[in-house]
Design a protein around this motif. Structure first.
Motif, PDB file in Angstrom:
ATOM      1  N   GLY A  77      48.076  48.097  51.551  1.00 45.13           N
ATOM      2  CA  GLY A  77      47.567  47.165  50.547  1.00 45.13           C
ATOM      3  C   GLY A  77      47.192  47.783  49.208  1.00 45.13           C
ATOM      4  O   GLY A  77      46.544  47.125  48.392  1.00 45.13           O
ATOM      5  N   HIS A  78      47.567  49.038  48.978  1.00 50.89           N
ATOM      6  CA  HIS A  78      47.273  49.627  47.655  1.00 50.89           C
ATOM      7  C   HIS A  78      48.474  49.356  46.751  1.00 50.89           C
ATOM      8  O   HIS A  78      49.535  49.959  46.906  1.00 50.89           O
ATOM      9  N   ILE A  79      48.274  48.447  45.825  1.00 46.82           N
ATOM     10  CA  ILE A  79      49.389  47.871  45.057  1.00 46.82           C
ATOM     11  C   ILE A  79      49.221  48.158  43.562  1.00 46.82           C
ATOM     12  O   ILE A  79      48.150  47.924  42.986  1.00 46.82           O
ATOM     13  N   HIS A  80      50.311  48.646  42.954  1.00 49.88           N
ATOM     14  CA  HIS A  80      50.332  48.892  41.504  1.00 49.88           C
ATOM     15  C   HIS A  80      51.379  47.947  40.921  1.00 49.88           C
ATOM     16  O   HIS A  80      52.566  48.061  41.255  1.00 49.88           O
ATOM     17  N   ILE A  81      50.954  47.019  40.088  1.00 45.28           N
ATOM     18  CA  ILE A  81      51.909  46.044  39.540  1.00 45.28           C
ATOM     19  C   ILE A  81      52.411  46.524  38.178  1.00 45.28           C
ATOM     20  O   ILE A  81      51.617  46.806  37.263  1.00 45.28           O
ATOM     21  N   TYR A  82      53.748  46.633  38.081  1.00 47.04           N
ATOM     22  CA  TYR A  82      54.380  46.915  36.781  1.00 47.04           C
ATOM     23  C   TYR A  82      54.321  45.595  36.023  1.00 47.04           C
ATOM     24  O   TYR A  82      55.227  44.765  36.135  1.00 47.04           O
ATOM     25  N   CYS A  83      53.230  45.400  35.288  1.00 43.43           N
ATOM     26  CA  CYS A  83      52.986  44.030  34.820  1.00 43.43           C
ATOM     27  C   CYS A  83      53.623  43.733  33.463  1.00 43.43           C
ATOM     28  O   CYS A  83      53.561  42.590  33.006  1.00 43.43           O
ATOM     29  N   MET A  84      54.274  44.730  32.866  1.00 40.92           N
ATOM     30  CA  MET A  84      55.066  44.535  31.651  1.00 40.92           C
ATOM     31  C   MET A  84      54.284  43.784  30.555  1.00 40.92           C
ATOM     32  O   MET A  84      54.838  42.965  29.833  1.00 40.92           O
ATOM     33  N   ASN A  85      52.987  44.056  30.490  1.00 38.54           N
ATOM     34  CA  ASN A  85      52.106  43.456  29.472  1.00 38.54           C
ATOM     35  C   ASN A  85      52.131  41.926  29.510  1.00 38.54           C
ATOM     36  O   ASN A  85      52.024  41.269  28.465  1.00 38.54           O
ATOM     37  N   LYS A  86      52.266  41.381  30.752  1.00 35.07           N
ATOM     38  CA  LYS A  86      52.271  39.915  30.889  1.00 35.07           C
ATOM     39  C   LYS A  86      51.070  39.486  31.739  1.00 35.07           C
ATOM     40  O   LYS A  86      51.164  39.423  32.974  1.00 35.07           O
ATOM     41  N   PRO A  87      49.937  39.222  31.103  1.00 35.70           N
ATOM     42  CA  PRO A  87      48.727  38.924  31.884  1.00 35.70           C
ATOM     43  C   PRO A  87      48.799  37.606  32.662  1.00 35.70           C
ATOM     44  O   PRO A  87      48.262  37.509  33.759  1.00 35.70           O
ATOM     45  N   LYS A  88      49.489  36.593  32.086  1.00 40.38           N
ATOM     46  CA  LYS A  88      49.526  35.283  32.758  1.00 40.38           C
ATOM     47  C   LYS A  88      50.265  35.419  34.089  1.00 40.38           C
ATOM     48  O   LYS A  88      49.793  34.974  35.138  1.00 40.38           O
ATOM     49  N   MET A  89      51.435  36.072  34.019  1.00 43.99           N
ATOM     50  CA  MET A  89      52.214  36.303  35.238  1.00 43.99           C
ATOM     51  C   MET A  89      51.391  37.126  36.242  1.00 43.99           C
ATOM     52  O   MET A  89      51.346  36.816  37.440  1.00 43.99           O
ATOM     53  N   THR A  90      50.728  38.154  35.737  1.00 47.59           N
ATOM     54  CA  THR A  90      49.970  39.044  36.625  1.00 47.59           C
ATOM     55  C   THR A  90      48.847  38.272  37.313  1.00 47.59           C
ATOM     56  O   THR A  90      48.602  38.434  38.513  1.00 47.59           O
ATOM     57  N   LYS A  91      48.206  37.388  36.551  1.00 45.94           N
ATOM     58  CA  LYS A  91      47.107  36.606  37.127  1.00 45.94           C
ATOM     59  C   LYS A  91      47.645  35.656  38.209  1.00 45.94           C
ATOM     60  O   LYS A  91      47.042  35.516  39.281  1.00 45.94           O
ATOM     61  N   GLU A  92      48.774  35.045  37.934  1.00 43.63           N
ATOM     62  CA  GLU A  92      49.350  34.122  38.933  1.00 43.63           C
ATOM     63  C   GLU A  92      49.616  34.863  40.244  1.00 43.63           C
ATOM     64  O   GLU A  92      49.369  34.337  41.328  1.00 43.63           O
ATOM     65  N   ILE A  93      50.119  36.093  40.123  1.00 42.12           N
ATOM     66  CA  ILE A  93      50.404  36.880  41.338  1.00 42.12           C
ATOM     67  C   ILE A  93      49.092  37.248  42.038  1.00 42.12           C
ATOM     68  O   ILE A  93      48.942  37.060  43.249  1.00 42.12           O
ATOM     69  N   CYS A  94      48.149  37.723  41.249  1.00 42.66           N
ATOM     70  CA  CYS A  94      46.898  38.206  41.859  1.00 42.66           C
ATOM     71  C   CYS A  94      46.110  37.061  42.508  1.00 42.66           C
ATOM     72  O   CYS A  94      45.429  37.263  43.510  1.00 42.66           O
ATOM     73  N   ASP A  95      46.217  35.864  41.956  1.00 37.53           N
ATOM     74  CA  ASP A  95      45.522  34.711  42.557  1.00 37.53           C
ATOM     75  C   ASP A  95      46.103  34.366  43.925  1.00 37.53           C
ATOM     76  O   ASP A  95      45.444  33.729  44.742  1.00 37.53           O
ATOM     77  N   ALA A  96      47.347  34.753  44.153  1.00 35.25           N
ATOM     78  CA  ALA A  96      48.035  34.315  45.379  1.00 35.25           C
ATOM     79  C   ALA A  96      48.104  35.401  46.454  1.00 35.25           C
ATOM     80  O   ALA A  96      48.683  35.180  47.508  1.00 35.25           O
ATOM     81  N   ILE A  97      47.510  36.551  46.180  1.00 35.58           N
ATOM     82  CA  ILE A  97      47.659  37.623  47.194  1.00 35.58           C
ATOM     83  C   ILE A  97      46.321  37.933  47.871  1.00 35.58           C
ATOM     84  O   ILE A  97      45.287  37.565  47.376  1.00 35.58           O
TER      85      ILE A  97
END
Ligand code: FAD
Length: 283
Positions: free
Chosen positions: A263-283
Motif C-alpha cells: 500500500g505504499h503508493i507514489h502517484i505520478y500526478c503530472m501536476n493535476k490536482p483534480k485528477m489526483t484528488k479523485e483517485i485519492c478519494d476512491a482508494i
C-alpha cells in the motif's frame, strides 16, 4: 519523518514537475496548494535532464518543505554533472531545509554527444548515491524498474545493481510506472530473494489521455496490458470518457496493491490536482 510512513500499512506520495518558465511558478504553487489538501506523506520534484533547471527543482522543493510543511524529496540526475555541480545543488537543498534526494543517473540529454555520455563523471546512480552519502547528510533514495530498465541486459543484473544502490546507502526505492500489478508482485518477490530489504514504493501513472501511451510510457519502457490498450482504443477520441476510464484503471490498480499488502503508493500526478484528488478519494 519519511521513515515513519513505513510503520503503517499504506502511504501516499506524489511526483510533481517544476515549471518550465519563470512566469509559471504561481500556477505551480497553486497546484501544490491543492495537492497539499490531500495530505500526502511526501511530494517529490523532478529534475531537468542533464541538470538543466536544477534551481527550479530546489525552489519548488523548498516551497513544499517550508510553506506547505510537507516532506519534500528533490530528484537529482548526474549524467551531465561534475562533482562540483552535484555539491552545489546539495548545498542549495540543505540551505533550504530539504534533506531527501532521489539519486538518478538520468537519460542522455539531446545535446550531449555519445562521446561525452561515455566519458561522464558519474557513470551510474550507484556512484551518485555513494558520492552524496560521503559528502552530505542528505537521505538518499533511488529508482527501480519492475519490468527492468530498458538498457539492462537482464532482470537479474538490474536487481543486482539495485542491491548495490541499497549497499551504497539508498534508504528507499520508488518504482518506475507499471500497469500490470502481476509484474510488480513478481518483481518484489525477486528483490526480496536478492536481499533488498529497504521499502519499495509503487509508482502509479494514471493514463487520462491516449497520447500518454505514445510518449511517456514508451520512454519509460513499461508494457501496456491488453485491458489498458483496449481502453485507449475505445475512448482515445473521447477525452472525457478516456479520463474517466484512465482514472478508474489507476484506482483499481492501487486498490489491488493495497489488498495485496503493497500500500505504499507514489502517484505520478503530472501536476493535476483534480485528477489526483479523485483517485485519492476512491482508494
Ligand atoms: P542507473 O541506476 O544508473 O541504471 C541505468 C542502467 O545501468 C540500468 O540498465 C542498470 O541496470 C545499469 N546499472 C545500474 N548501476 C550500474 C553499475 N554500477 N554498473 C553498471 N551498470 C549499472 N529522469 C530525469 O531526467 N529526471 C527525473 O526527475 C527523473 N525521475 C525519475 C523518477 C523515477 C521514480 C524513475 C523510475 C525514473 C526517473 N527518471 C528521471 C528517469 C531516469 O533518469 C532514467 O530511467 C535513466 O535512464 C536511469 O536512471 P537510473 O538512476 O535508474 O540509472
Amino acid at each position: 519523518m519519511f521513515k515513519d510512513m513505513f510503520e503503517r500499512d499504506s502511504s501516499l506520495s506524489f511526483e510533481v514537475f517544476p515549471p518550465k518558465k519563470d512566469d509559471e511558478f504561481e500556477n505551480c504553487y497553486n497546484v501544490l496548494d491543492s495537492l497539499a489538501e490531500i495530505n500526502p506523506d511526501f511530494i517529490s520534484v523532478t529534475y531537468g535532464a542533464g541538470g538543466s533547471r536544477s534551481k527550479k527543482t530546489v525552489d519548488i522543493a523548498s516551497y513544499i518543505q517550508n510553506q506547505l510543511k510537507i516532506d519534500a524529496m528533490a530528484h537529482m540526475t548526474c549524467v551531465g554533472s561534475s562533482e562540483e555541480d552535484i555539491l552545489a545543488v546539495t548545498r542549495d537543498l540543505e540551505a533550504v531545509g530539504v534533506n531527501h534526494v532521489l539519486a538518478l543517473r538520468g537519460d542522455k540529454p539531446r545535446d550531449m554527444s555519445d562521446e561525452q555520455f561515455e566519458q561522464r563523471i558519474f557513470p551510474h546512480a550507484t556512484d551518485l548515491i555513494h558520492f552524496i552519502n560521503q559528502n552530505t547528510n542528505l537521505i538518499v533514495s533511488a529508482s527501480c524498474y519492475p519490468e527492468k530498465h530498458p538498457e539492462a541486459i537482464s532482470m537479474d543484473s538490474d536487481i543486482a545493481f539495485m542491491k548495490m544502490k541499497q549497499d551504497m546507502g539508498a534508504e528507499m526505492f520508488i518504482s518506475q510506472l507499471f500497469f500490470d500489478n502481476a509484474d510488480f508482485y513478481r518483481f518484489i518477490e525477486r528483490t526480496r530473494r536478492a536481499e533488498i530489504t529497504v521499502p519499495i514504493v509503487a509508482g502509479i501513472m494514471p493514463i487520462t489521455s491516449a497520447k500518454q501511451i505514445g510518449s511517456t510510457v514508451t520512454l519509460a519502457g513499461s508494457s501496456v496490458p491488453k485491458k489498458l490498450a483496449d481502453i485507449c482504443a475505445r475512448y482515445g477520441d473521447s477525452p472525457d470518457d478516456m479520463r474517466k476510464a484512465g482514472i478508474a484503471y489507476a484506482i483499481d490498480q492501487i486498490n489491488d496493491l493495497k489488498r495485496c499488502g503493497m500500500g505504499h503508493i507514489h502517484i505520478y500526478c503530472m501536476n493535476k490536482p483534480k485528477m489526483t484528488k479523485e483517485i485519492c478519494d476512491a482508494i
